[in-house]
Design a protein around this motif. Structure first.
Motif, mmCIF file in Angstrom:
data_model
loop_
_atom_site.group_PDB
_atom_site.id
_atom_site.type_symbol
_atom_site.label_atom_id
_atom_site.label_comp_id
_atom_site.label_asym_id
_atom_site.label_seq_id
_atom_site.Cartn_x
_atom_site.Cartn_y
_atom_site.Cartn_z
ATOM 1 N N ASP A 12 44.417 -99.675 89.048
ATOM 2 C CA ASP A 12 43.507 -99.611 87.905
ATOM 3 C C ASP A 12 43.458 -100.894 87.079
ATOM 4 O O ASP A 12 42.721 -100.964 86.103
ATOM 5 N N ALA A 36 40.281 -96.803 91.210
ATOM 6 C CA ALA A 36 41.140 -96.893 90.036
ATOM 7 C C ALA A 36 41.718 -95.547 89.623
ATOM 8 O O ALA A 36 42.557 -95.485 88.735
ATOM 9 N N ARG A 60 44.326 -94.833 86.448
ATOM 10 C CA ARG A 60 43.422 -94.553 85.331
ATOM 11 C C ARG A 60 43.284 -93.052 85.089
ATOM 12 O O ARG A 60 43.337 -92.253 86.007
#
Length: 146
Positions: A12, A36, A60
């Protein structure tokens, strides 16, 4: 040279993704996708069928690289490698991954790792020594006959 390995990067942090892409391509291989989050990573890996998936542990949106590894562990012909600053916290089964690379990593570590993993995938057992900075799951090395 043999056909390039196909790689997916699950990370990410954009700067790390760009750094890995450059290092992987300089080693003669192809990045076929990036993601991500865990959900995106699983979808990208299943769609592109890479040889190797590099997976950051913390992703993320609070998702985890462990979720990615669990979902992809049974996929045929995908070698999973974690990239994390917490490399020492893995149990011996590595959550289904073949190896762990500690962050921060160097250009040399990624280059040597790509050579080693290519040998593991294309012509096992590998002839190269286990690279510094790469920690392999014992079960992975046993399956390769090392």
């Amino acid at each position: 040279m043999s056909e390039p390995l196909r790689i997916v990067i699950v990370e990410d942090e954009a700067l790390i993704v760009m750094q890995l892409e450059i290092l992987i391509e300089e080693a003669g291989h192809q990045v076929v996708g990036t993601a991500a989050s865990a959900g995106d990573a699983i979808a990208v890996a299943r769609r592109t069928r890479p040889d190797i998936v590099f997976i950051d542990l913390q992703l993320r949106g609070g998702s985890s690289g462990l979720d990615v590894a669990k979902a992809l562990a049974e996929e045929p012909a995908m070698t999973l490698v974690f990239l994390t600053a917490n490399a020492r916290h893995f149990s011996d089964d590595f959550a289904g991954a073949a190896a762990v690379i500690a962050k921060p990593f160097s250009e040399a570590i990624i280059g040597d790792t790509m050579v080693f993993l290519e040998e593991c995938i294309r012509t096992p057992p590998p002839l190269s020594a286990l690279p510094l900075g790469l920690r392999c799951a014992p079960g992975y090395l046993e399956r390769l006959g090392t």
